[in-house]
Design a protein around this motif. Structure first.
Motif, PDB file in Angstrom:
ATOM      1  N   MET A  18      12.117   0.580   3.271  1.00 43.05           N
ATOM      2  CA  MET A  18      11.409  -0.709   3.274  1.00 43.05           C
ATOM      3  C   MET A  18      12.278  -1.784   2.630  1.00 43.05           C
ATOM      4  O   MET A  18      13.009  -1.511   1.690  1.00 43.05           O
ATOM      5  CB  MET A  18      10.112  -0.607   2.474  1.00 43.05           C
ATOM      6  CG  MET A  18       8.968   0.018   3.222  1.00 43.05           C
ATOM      7  SD  MET A  18       7.513   0.033   2.143  1.00 43.05           S
ATOM      8  CE  MET A  18       6.255  -0.379   3.317  1.00 43.05           C
ATOM      9  N   GLN A  19      12.143  -3.013   3.141  1.00 41.60           N
ATOM     10  CA  GLN A  19      12.932  -4.106   2.584  1.00 41.60           C
ATOM     11  C   GLN A  19      12.016  -5.223   2.119  1.00 41.60           C
ATOM     12  O   GLN A  19      10.999  -5.511   2.746  1.00 41.60           O
ATOM     13  CB  GLN A  19      13.933  -4.615   3.618  1.00 41.60           C
ATOM     14  CG  GLN A  19      14.966  -3.538   3.953  1.00 41.60           C
ATOM     15  CD  GLN A  19      16.095  -4.048   4.807  1.00 41.60           C
ATOM     16  OE1 GLN A  19      15.865  -4.728   5.776  1.00 41.60           O
ATOM     17  NE2 GLN A  19      17.321  -3.722   4.433  1.00 41.60           N
ATOM     18  N   PHE A  20      12.403  -5.818   1.009  1.00 44.17           N
ATOM     19  CA  PHE A  20      11.640  -6.922   0.427  1.00 44.17           C
ATOM     20  C   PHE A  20      12.593  -8.070   0.134  1.00 44.17           C
ATOM     21  O   PHE A  20      13.771  -7.862  -0.131  1.00 44.17           O
ATOM     22  CB  PHE A  20      10.983  -6.499  -0.898  1.00 44.17           C
ATOM     23  CG  PHE A  20       9.973  -5.412  -0.752  1.00 44.17           C
ATOM     24  CD1 PHE A  20       8.642  -5.713  -0.499  1.00 44.17           C
ATOM     25  CD2 PHE A  20      10.351  -4.085  -0.862  1.00 44.17           C
ATOM     26  CE1 PHE A  20       7.700  -4.709  -0.360  1.00 44.17           C
ATOM     27  CE2 PHE A  20       9.410  -3.062  -0.722  1.00 44.17           C
ATOM     28  CZ  PHE A  20       8.080  -3.386  -0.466  1.00 44.17           C
ATOM     29  N   GLN A  21      12.045  -9.289   0.147  1.00 45.87           N
ATOM     30  CA  GLN A  21      12.841 -10.436  -0.277  1.00 45.87           C
ATOM     31  C   GLN A  21      12.681 -10.595  -1.776  1.00 45.87           C
ATOM     32  O   GLN A  21      11.578 -10.535  -2.294  1.00 45.87           O
ATOM     33  CB  GLN A  21      12.319 -11.702   0.399  1.00 45.87           C
ATOM     34  CG  GLN A  21      12.452 -11.658   1.906  1.00 45.87           C
ATOM     35  CD  GLN A  21      13.079 -12.910   2.450  1.00 45.87           C
ATOM     36  OE1 GLN A  21      12.802 -13.995   1.965  1.00 45.87           O
ATOM     37  NE2 GLN A  21      13.933 -12.773   3.429  1.00 45.87           N
ATOM     38  N   ALA A  22      13.805 -10.772  -2.449  1.00 42.96           N
ATOM     39  CA  ALA A  22      13.769 -10.993  -3.893  1.00 42.96           C
ATOM     40  C   ALA A  22      14.359 -12.368  -4.179  1.00 42.96           C
ATOM     41  O   ALA A  22      15.297 -12.807  -3.530  1.00 42.96           O
ATOM     42  CB  ALA A  22      14.585  -9.915  -4.605  1.00 42.96           C
ATOM     43  N   HIS A  23      13.776 -13.054  -5.143  1.00 42.03           N
ATOM     44  CA  HIS A  23      14.256 -14.390  -5.487  1.00 42.03           C
ATOM     45  C   HIS A  23      14.855 -14.344  -6.883  1.00 42.03           C
ATOM     46  O   HIS A  23      14.236 -13.851  -7.817  1.00 42.03           O
ATOM     47  CB  HIS A  23      13.109 -15.398  -5.431  1.00 42.03           C
ATOM     48  CG  HIS A  23      12.402 -15.385  -4.119  1.00 42.03           C
ATOM     49  ND1 HIS A  23      12.872 -16.062  -3.019  1.00 42.03           N
ATOM     50  CD2 HIS A  23      11.289 -14.740  -3.707  1.00 42.03           C
ATOM     51  CE1 HIS A  23      12.062 -15.839  -1.990  1.00 42.03           C
ATOM     52  NE2 HIS A  23      11.102 -15.041  -2.385  1.00 42.03           N
ATOM     53  N   SER A  24      16.073 -14.837  -7.006  1.00 45.14           N
ATOM     54  CA  SER A  24      16.722 -14.855  -8.320  1.00 45.14           C
ATOM     55  C   SER A  24      17.522 -16.145  -8.435  1.00 45.14           C
ATOM     56  O   SER A  24      17.518 -16.966  -7.517  1.00 45.14           O
ATOM     57  CB  SER A  24      17.652 -13.646  -8.479  1.00 45.14           C
ATOM     58  OG  SER A  24      18.793 -13.806  -7.662  1.00 45.14           O
ATOM     59  N   VAL A  84      17.884  -9.668  -0.001  1.00 49.52           N
ATOM     60  CA  VAL A  84      17.043  -8.571   0.458  1.00 49.52           C
ATOM     61  C   VAL A  84      17.305  -7.344  -0.405  1.00 49.52           C
ATOM     62  O   VAL A  84      18.455  -7.005  -0.673  1.00 49.52           O
ATOM     63  CB  VAL A  84      17.337  -8.258   1.941  1.00 49.52           C
ATOM     64  CG1 VAL A  84      16.611  -6.996   2.390  1.00 49.52           C
ATOM     65  CG2 VAL A  84      16.935  -9.444   2.811  1.00 49.52           C
ATOM     66  N   ILE A  85      16.236  -6.725  -0.875  1.00 53.23           N
ATOM     67  CA  ILE A  85      16.387  -5.450  -1.562  1.00 53.23           C
ATOM     68  C   ILE A  85      15.777  -4.352  -0.699  1.00 53.23           C
ATOM     69  O   ILE A  85      14.806  -4.568   0.012  1.00 53.23           O
ATOM     70  CB  ILE A  85      15.747  -5.453  -2.971  1.00 53.23           C
ATOM     71  CG1 ILE A  85      14.246  -5.729  -2.905  1.00 53.23           C
ATOM     72  CG2 ILE A  85      16.439  -6.464  -3.884  1.00 53.23           C
ATOM     73  CD1 ILE A  85      13.543  -5.494  -4.216  1.00 53.23           C
ATOM     74  N   THR A  86      16.391  -3.204  -0.771  1.00 59.00           N
ATOM     75  CA  THR A  86      15.978  -2.077   0.057  1.00 59.00           C
ATOM     76  C   THR A  86      15.490  -0.946  -0.841  1.00 59.00           C
ATOM     77  O   THR A  86      16.133  -0.624  -1.840  1.00 59.00           O
ATOM     78  CB  THR A  86      17.176  -1.578   0.898  1.00 59.00           C
ATOM     79  OG1 THR A  86      17.713  -2.673   1.627  1.00 59.00           O
ATOM     80  CG2 THR A  86      16.746  -0.477   1.871  1.00 59.00           C
ATOM     81  N   VAL A  87      14.350  -0.377  -0.507  1.00 59.63           N
ATOM     82  CA  VAL A  87      13.856   0.792  -1.238  1.00 59.63           C
ATOM     83  C   VAL A  87      14.686   2.002  -0.814  1.00 59.63           C
ATOM     84  O   VAL A  87      14.760   2.323   0.374  1.00 59.63           O
ATOM     85  CB  VAL A  87      12.358   1.039  -0.936  1.00 59.63           C
ATOM     86  CG1 VAL A  87      11.871   2.325  -1.609  1.00 59.63           C
ATOM     87  CG2 VAL A  87      11.527  -0.148  -1.391  1.00 59.63           C
ATOM     88  N   GLU A 134       0.795  -1.230   0.000  1.00 56.36           N
ATOM     89  CA  GLU A 134       0.000   0.000   0.000  1.00 56.36           C
ATOM     90  C   GLU A 134       0.822   1.271   0.000  1.00 56.36           C
ATOM     91  O   GLU A 134       0.581   2.178  -0.785  1.00 56.36           O
ATOM     92  CB  GLU A 134      -0.941  -0.003   1.208  1.00 56.36           C
ATOM     93  CG  GLU A 134      -2.125  -0.920   0.982  1.00 56.36           C
ATOM     94  CD  GLU A 134      -3.323  -0.546   1.818  1.00 56.36           C
ATOM     95  OE1 GLU A 134      -3.216   0.405   2.615  1.00 56.36           O
ATOM     96  OE2 GLU A 134      -4.354  -1.214   1.664  1.00 56.36           O
ATOM     97  N   ASP A 135       1.785   1.340   0.859  1.00 58.39           N
ATOM     98  CA  ASP A 135       2.474   2.604   1.074  1.00 58.39           C
ATOM     99  C   ASP A 135       3.983   2.366   1.020  1.00 58.39           C
ATOM    100  O   ASP A 135       4.602   2.043   2.024  1.00 58.39           O
ATOM    101  CB  ASP A 135       2.045   3.180   2.439  1.00 58.39           C
ATOM    102  CG  ASP A 135       2.602   4.570   2.653  1.00 58.39           C
ATOM    103  OD1 ASP A 135       3.022   5.213   1.668  1.00 58.39           O
ATOM    104  OD2 ASP A 135       2.627   5.011   3.816  1.00 58.39           O
ATOM    105  N   ILE A 154      10.274   3.784  -8.412  1.00 60.60           N
ATOM    106  CA  ILE A 154      10.794   3.323  -7.127  1.00 60.60           C
ATOM    107  C   ILE A 154      12.225   2.838  -7.361  1.00 60.60           C
ATOM    108  O   ILE A 154      12.460   1.980  -8.210  1.00 60.60           O
ATOM    109  CB  ILE A 154       9.959   2.139  -6.578  1.00 60.60           C
ATOM    110  CG1 ILE A 154       8.456   2.418  -6.681  1.00 60.60           C
ATOM    111  CG2 ILE A 154      10.382   1.782  -5.168  1.00 60.60           C
ATOM    112  CD1 ILE A 154       7.944   3.527  -5.816  1.00 60.60           C
ATOM    113  N   THR A 155      13.174   3.387  -6.634  1.00 53.69           N
ATOM    114  CA  THR A 155      14.550   2.921  -6.743  1.00 53.69           C
ATOM    115  C   THR A 155      14.830   1.913  -5.636  1.00 53.69           C
ATOM    116  O   THR A 155      14.535   2.169  -4.470  1.00 53.69           O
ATOM    117  CB  THR A 155      15.541   4.100  -6.634  1.00 53.69           C
ATOM    118  OG1 THR A 155      15.183   5.085  -7.605  1.00 53.69           O
ATOM    119  CG2 THR A 155      16.973   3.643  -6.893  1.00 53.69           C
ATOM    120  N   VAL A 156      15.380   0.755  -6.051  1.00 52.52           N
ATOM    121  CA  VAL A 156      15.714  -0.277  -5.070  1.00 52.52           C
ATOM    122  C   VAL A 156      17.193  -0.625  -5.192  1.00 52.52           C
ATOM    123  O   VAL A 156      17.803  -0.485  -6.249  1.00 52.52           O
ATOM    124  CB  VAL A 156      14.870  -1.570  -5.261  1.00 52.52           C
ATOM    125  CG1 VAL A 156      13.395  -1.277  -5.042  1.00 52.52           C
ATOM    126  CG2 VAL A 156      15.108  -2.186  -6.625  1.00 52.52           C
TER     127      VAL A 156
END
Ligand code: ZN
Length: 156
Positions: A94-100, A106-109, A88-89, A117-119
């Protein structure tokens, strides 16, 4: 007992960067326990601890190539907001898990500008020299199970 492969080592440590900023600190909490030689901790710290024993104190400065690696600018990407569908916001930090193909990371905004959005997929400590103050709290033999699993089990 001397620190060597297949020992479980417990340390208290304080990690600062080159600006003297404290990044992580174990004192006041539980010591960090790891299986020596199993790649549980960064290579530069693990090699500095080899041959030490309980009660030893050491200061270790770990270069990026023995720590979390150099920063890779190719891991910084600008993505359209719709990639984050369901979030949502979106905010910086913010951090997200990325699968490759290289596994999960972990990727960070790092920047939010309208629809762009730059990560950053670099480890937050990539490219940094890491300065550790370490005290060895305990050294024991790893159990057969711990050696097989490559990690510490609570209470042996
Ligand atoms: Zn296990």
């Amino acid at each position: 007992m001397i620190i060597a492969d297949q020992k479980v080592v417990s340390i208290h440590y304080k990690l600062t960067n080159d600006d003297g900023l404290v990044i992580q600190e174990s004192s006041g909490g539980e010591p960090l326990s790891y299986v020596h030689g199993a790649g549980n901790i960064i290579p530069g710290l693990e090699s500095a601890l080899a041959g030490k024993s309980t009660g030893d104190k050491l200061s270790v400065s770990v270069d990026p190539d023995e720590g979390y690696g150099a920063r890779n600018d190719a891991l910084v990407q600008e993505l359209p907001r719709e990639v984050f569908e369901g979030v949502e916001d979106i905010q910086e930090g913010m951090q997200f898990q990325a699968h490759s193909e290289q596994g999960t990371h972990v990727i960070t905004v790092t920047k939010v500008e309208g629809e762009r959005i730059t990560v950053d997929g670099n480890h937050p400590l990539a490219g940094q020299t890491l300065n550790f103050e370490v005290e060895v709290e305990n050294v024991r033999d790893a159990t057969a199970e711990e050696i097989a699993h490559g990690h510490v089990h609570k209470d042996g």
